[in-house]
Scaffold this active site. Structure first.
Site, short mmCIF file in Angstrom:
data_model
loop_
_atom_site.label_atom_id
_atom_site.label_comp_id
_atom_site.label_asym_id
_atom_site.label_seq_id
_atom_site.Cartn_x
_atom_site.Cartn_y
_atom_site.Cartn_z
N LYS A 60 1.15 4.29 -2.80
CA LYS A 60 0.78 5.55 -2.51
C LYS A 60 1.94 6.68 -2.89
CE LYS A 60 -3.61 5.34 -1.74
NZ LYS A 60 -4.67 5.83 -2.57
N TYR A 91 0.85 -1.34 0.01
CA TYR A 91 0.20 -0.13 -0.11
C TYR A 91 0.90 1.28 0.06
CZ TYR A 91 -3.42 3.31 1.74
OH TYR A 91 -4.25 4.46 1.74
#
Length: 276
Positions: free
Chosen positions: A168, A164
């Site tokens: 991002k 993640y």
């Protein structure tokens, strides 16, 4: 005239959470919103709520990671409302696990939804955004706008979320690069990095908060209570943010006031600077 009157906005992940609140906020400001979500039932609810309030909305359900999705999404917006001036890349999900246990399939699925799919949408929307941005200087919005949703995990990392955080962080790089490339096309490209916002992903972990990933695996959503309490105790404002507050940050970057702002990452975290 409302701030976003006669503007067409694409918003992904608009069935719930930040995406839903953003769709409602932009519609309240006068935008004609084209909404996407994987869950058709939730998408229909959001769309109906906006229309019932006097707004203009059209739903387009589907998986943003499908290679054919971006072109179809953009074409739907053009067929429905005639153009595109705003793109909000919001859709995403997160689960927790140590880096050494992340499979190749899981890693790819996370990057697909948070980075590859948004890139495809922006690539498909670029001709429309550039055309909209080439308008009259006297128009309320001389620039088209892109707002990419990222996270402070992408700025500072987050234990248990290597996939993640990497995705991002990639969104930050994409945002800054497109701001440099597309400024001459009169397109502003910014991002919002969220901290702990009250959604399924950051709420307390419960047995019923299970999602099926594109790989077919079950993902447990939410945070362990101890982790959540530790994060919230580090927030200077001493609480999680609401989805409406998150939508307000997105709206700020869509509004006309920051028309000389591009390539910026707005941190909306109540002052929280790290997920560790």
């Amino acid at each position: 005239m409302r701030a976003l009157s006669n503007q067409v906005a694409l918003i992904t992940g608009a069935g719930r959470g930040i995406g839903r609140a953003t769709a409602i906020r932009l519609a309240e400001a006068g935008a004609q919103v084209v909404l996407n979500d994987l869950d058709r039932g939730l998408l229909d609810e959001t769309t109906a709520e906006i229309v019932a309030a006097g707004g203009h909305a059209s739903g387009f359900p589907g998986d943003i990671t499908d290679p054919t999705f971006a072109e179809a999404f953009v074409n739907h917006a053009v067929a429905t409302f005639g153009g595109i001036e705003i793109v909000v890349n919001n859709a995403g999900w997160m689960d927790i696990g140590p880096a050494q246990k992340i499979t190749d399939a899981h890693w790819s699925a996370m990057l697909d939804v948070h980075l590859t799919a948004p890139f495809r949408i922006l690539r498909a929307a670029h001709p429309l955004l550039a055309r909209a941005g080439a308008g009259d200087e006297d128009l309320p919005h001389p620039y088209s706008r892109v707002v990419n949703v990222t996270s402070i995990a992408g700025l500072e990392g987050a234990p248990g979320a290597a996939h993640y955080s990497a995705a991002k962080a990639g969104m930050v790089g994409l945002t800054k690069t497109l701001a440099k490339e597309w400024g001459r096309h009169r397109i502003r490209v910014n991002a919002v990095a969220f901290g702990v916002i009250e959604t399924r992903m950051t709420g307390s972990r419960r047995p019923d908060r299970i999602a099926t990933t594109r790989t077919g695996a079950a993902a447990r959503l939410g945070l362990d209570d101890r982790v959540r309490e530790r994060l919230l105790s580090a927030v200077p404002l001493q609480r999680a943010g609401t989805t409406e507050e998150a939508a307000g940050a997105v709206f700020m970057l869509c509004a006309p006031e920051p028309d000389y702002v591009t390539g910026h990452v707005l941190v909306c975290s109540g002052g929280l600077s790290s997920m560790s």
